[in-house]
Motif scaffolding. Structure first.
Motif, short mmCIF file in Angstrom:
data_model
loop_
_atom_site.label_atom_id
_atom_site.label_comp_id
_atom_site.label_asym_id
_atom_site.label_seq_id
_atom_site.Cartn_x
_atom_site.Cartn_y
_atom_site.Cartn_z
N ASN A 134 -5.59 23.92 -7.83
CA ASN A 134 -6.03 22.84 -6.96
C ASN A 134 -5.45 21.50 -7.41
O ASN A 134 -5.10 20.65 -6.58
CB ASN A 134 -7.55 22.77 -6.90
N GLY A 135 -5.32 21.33 -8.70
CA GLY A 135 -4.70 20.11 -9.20
C GLY A 135 -3.24 20.02 -8.82
O GLY A 135 -2.74 18.95 -8.43
N ARG A 136 -2.52 21.13 -8.93
CA ARG A 136 -1.11 21.15 -8.57
C ARG A 136 -0.90 20.86 -7.09
O ARG A 136 0.04 20.17 -6.70
CB ARG A 136 -0.50 22.51 -8.91
N MET A 137 -1.78 21.40 -6.25
CA MET A 137 -1.58 21.27 -4.81
C MET A 137 -2.01 19.93 -4.25
O MET A 137 -1.85 19.67 -3.06
CB MET A 137 -2.31 22.41 -4.09
N GLN A 138 -2.55 19.05 -5.09
CA GLN A 138 -2.85 17.70 -4.64
C GLN A 138 -1.64 16.79 -4.70
O GLN A 138 -1.65 15.68 -4.18
CB GLN A 138 -3.99 17.11 -5.48
N THR A 139 -0.56 17.25 -5.34
CA THR A 139 0.64 16.43 -5.51
C THR A 139 1.84 17.20 -4.96
O THR A 139 2.82 17.44 -5.65
CB THR A 139 0.87 16.08 -6.99
N MET A 140 1.78 17.56 -3.68
CA MET A 140 2.84 18.33 -3.04
C MET A 140 3.78 17.47 -2.21
O MET A 140 4.67 17.99 -1.55
CB MET A 140 2.21 19.42 -2.15
N GLY A 141 3.57 16.17 -2.18
CA GLY A 141 4.41 15.31 -1.36
C GLY A 141 3.76 15.05 -0.02
O GLY A 141 2.69 14.44 0.06
N ALA A 142 4.40 15.49 1.06
CA ALA A 142 3.90 15.22 2.40
C ALA A 142 2.68 16.08 2.75
O ALA A 142 2.03 15.83 3.77
CB ALA A 142 5.00 15.43 3.43
N TYR A 143 2.37 17.08 1.93
CA TYR A 143 1.25 17.98 2.20
C TYR A 143 0.37 18.09 0.96
O TYR A 143 0.79 17.78 -0.15
CB TYR A 143 1.76 19.37 2.61
N ILE A 150 -3.66 24.32 3.65
CA ILE A 150 -2.66 23.29 3.40
C ILE A 150 -2.59 22.41 4.64
O ILE A 150 -2.50 22.91 5.77
CB ILE A 150 -1.28 23.90 3.09
N GLU A 151 -2.65 21.10 4.44
CA GLU A 151 -2.61 20.17 5.57
C GLU A 151 -1.67 19.02 5.27
O GLU A 151 -1.39 18.70 4.12
CB GLU A 151 -4.01 19.63 5.85
N LYS A 152 -1.18 18.41 6.33
CA LYS A 152 -0.27 17.28 6.20
C LYS A 152 -1.08 16.02 5.93
O LYS A 152 -2.13 15.80 6.53
CB LYS A 152 0.55 17.12 7.48
N VAL A 153 -0.58 15.19 5.03
CA VAL A 153 -1.32 13.99 4.65
C VAL A 153 -0.71 12.71 5.20
O VAL A 153 -1.39 11.69 5.28
CB VAL A 153 -1.45 13.87 3.11
N ASP A 154 0.59 12.72 5.53
CA ASP A 154 1.18 11.52 6.13
C ASP A 154 1.31 11.71 7.63
O ASP A 154 1.72 12.74 8.12
CB ASP A 154 2.55 11.20 5.50
N GLY A 155 0.93 10.68 8.38
CA GLY A 155 0.93 10.79 9.83
C GLY A 155 -0.41 11.28 10.36
O GLY A 155 -1.40 11.38 9.64
N VAL A 202 8.36 19.18 1.43
CA VAL A 202 7.82 19.92 0.29
C VAL A 202 8.83 21.00 -0.11
O VAL A 202 9.42 21.66 0.76
CB VAL A 202 6.46 20.58 0.63
N ASP A 203 9.03 21.17 -1.40
CA ASP A 203 9.81 22.30 -1.90
C ASP A 203 8.87 23.50 -1.97
O ASP A 203 8.17 23.71 -2.96
CB ASP A 203 10.40 21.98 -3.28
N TRP A 204 8.85 24.31 -0.91
CA TRP A 204 7.89 25.40 -0.82
C TRP A 204 8.18 26.52 -1.81
O TRP A 204 7.27 27.22 -2.24
CB TRP A 204 7.85 25.95 0.62
N ARG A 205 9.44 26.68 -2.19
CA ARG A 205 9.75 27.68 -3.21
C ARG A 205 9.07 27.32 -4.52
O ARG A 205 8.54 28.18 -5.24
CB ARG A 205 11.26 27.78 -3.41
N ASP A 206 9.07 26.03 -4.84
CA ASP A 206 8.42 25.57 -6.07
C ASP A 206 6.91 25.77 -6.00
O ASP A 206 6.28 26.17 -6.98
CB ASP A 206 8.77 24.10 -6.31
N GLN A 207 6.32 25.52 -4.82
CA GLN A 207 4.87 25.69 -4.68
C GLN A 207 4.48 27.15 -4.79
O GLN A 207 3.44 27.49 -5.37
CB GLN A 207 4.41 25.11 -3.33
N ILE A 208 5.29 28.05 -4.24
CA ILE A 208 4.99 29.48 -4.33
C ILE A 208 5.06 29.95 -5.78
O ILE A 208 4.32 30.84 -6.21
CB ILE A 208 5.93 30.28 -3.42
N LYS A 209 5.96 29.33 -6.55
CA LYS A 209 6.05 29.69 -7.97
C LYS A 209 4.73 29.43 -8.69
O LYS A 209 4.38 30.15 -9.63
CB LYS A 209 7.17 28.90 -8.64
N HIS A 210 4.01 28.40 -8.27
CA HIS A 210 2.72 28.12 -8.90
C HIS A 210 1.68 29.18 -8.52
O HIS A 210 0.80 29.52 -9.33
CB HIS A 210 2.22 26.73 -8.50
#
Length: 345
Positions: free
Chosen positions: A22-31, A54-59, A113-121
């Protein structure tokens, strides 16, 4: 004492992993993302993620990007049989939402978002396979007239060979094989091959949709092509290939028993303005002229081409822009360019 410590560690492990992810997914960029709960199954080398959102935070997008109520991450036995330790992720009953809008703030494509990097987590060992079970993918436009809500349901498929791929001519070939139903019960099949280690490297893509009831596509066609269907069925085929950032391919809709203009629907029921009526009547007339009357079918082939490395345009924007133009041409402007099938004269 040691036994007590082991038991305590085992009980604390899910909470520690949950807190970390949860900590990692709070700093995903646009999401940003959040996980509701985690269950760890040490005996089979797996853990279950419940309530992944997962939700978009900008816009301003009024719907989440991903809602995955049940996700299982485990050792890939397929890879293990080849002597390597790899992970497999299974998504069950997930919902993925793409949104088209007037700009980046109203659109939701996964860009940023670099989704490959997020999946690695989510899978701390190298990922070999992603499976999707009984899921849904939607395409929405909340600002078009009419609004668009296009759903692909019963989505089942596999992305394989993501890390343990064999190299041929210097590239790593992974594959995607997906089946779904779209616009109600029209069967969709999609196959692709790509290099999972590159961002927008070379790829091949095939899409086939059969037995579309054209009236069920009216919101989409009204929003993007300015007309609608009164009757008919259709098939849709698309093939794309990218090599050295050059995209090529085609989209080919094939319509059967098509009727674009209906006086009862367009004039008496929908009360359309004269320009809309004239446009649809013209399109209907052109389709009648150029169709194969023996089989009562109308087909066209729209060429797709473009560069994915345009200056000041992201690769994703270039790709989606090319496909949007191809879709509009497939359903509207290309009617005036249709020619009779030379084999059917």
């Amino acid at each position: 004492m040691l036994v007590v410590l082991v038991i305590a560690g085992r009980m604390a492990l899910p909470y520690a992993v949950l807190h970390y992810l949860n900590g990692r997914m709070q700093t995903m960029g646009a999401y940003r993302g959040h996980i509701g709960d985690i269950d760890i199954h040490l005996w089979r080398g797996a853990y279950t993620i419940n309530g992944l959102v997962i939700e978009k935070v900008d816009g301003k997008v009024p719907i989440h990007f991903l809602n995955a109520p049940h996700t299982d991450t485990a050792i890939s036995w397929k890879a293990l049989r080849h002597g390597v330790v790899r992970a497999r992720i299974d998504f069950y009953n997930a919902e993925l939402n793409f949104v088209d809008g007037r700009g980046g703030g109203e659109s939701q494509t996964g860009k940023g978002v670099d989704w490959r990097d997020q999946i690695k987590h989510l899978a701390p060992i190298r990922l070999d396979e992603i499976n999707v079970h009984d899921s849904t993918v939607t395409f929405r436009n909340f600002v078009s007239s009419p609004r668009v809500d296009l759903k692909a349901t019963d989505v089942n498929g596999t992305l394989a060979n993501l890390s343990n791929a064999s190299r041929a001519n210097g590239t790593v070939v992974a594959t995607a094989d997906i089946k779904a139903n779209i616009l109600g019960d029209a069967p969709l099949t999609m196959k692709a091959s790509f290099d999972p280690l590159q961002n927008w490297g070379d790829f091949k893509y095939e899409l086939v949709v059969k037995d579309i009831v054209l009236t069920k596509a009216n919101d989409l066609v009204r929003a993007y092509a300015g007309l609608d269907f009164a009757a008919g069925k259709g098939d849709f085929v698309m093939e794309l290939e990218s090599h050295d950032k050059t995209l090529s391919g085609y989209a080919k809709p094939l319509f059967h028993d098509v009727q674009i203009f209906s006086w009862k629907q367009d004039v008496e029921q929908d009360h359309k303005n004269p320009l809309q009526i004239a446009w649809e009547a013209t399109a209907q007339g052109l389709s009648w002229i150029f169709k194969n009357h023996d089989k009562d079918q109308l087909a066209t082939r729209v060429a797709i081409s473009g560069r994915l490395d345009q200056k000041n345009v992201s690769t994703w924007d270039a790709f989606t822009g090319i496909l949007r133009n191809a879709f509009v041409k497939a359903y509207s402007p290309t009617l005036e360019k249709l020619k009779p099938d030379p084999e059917k004269k």
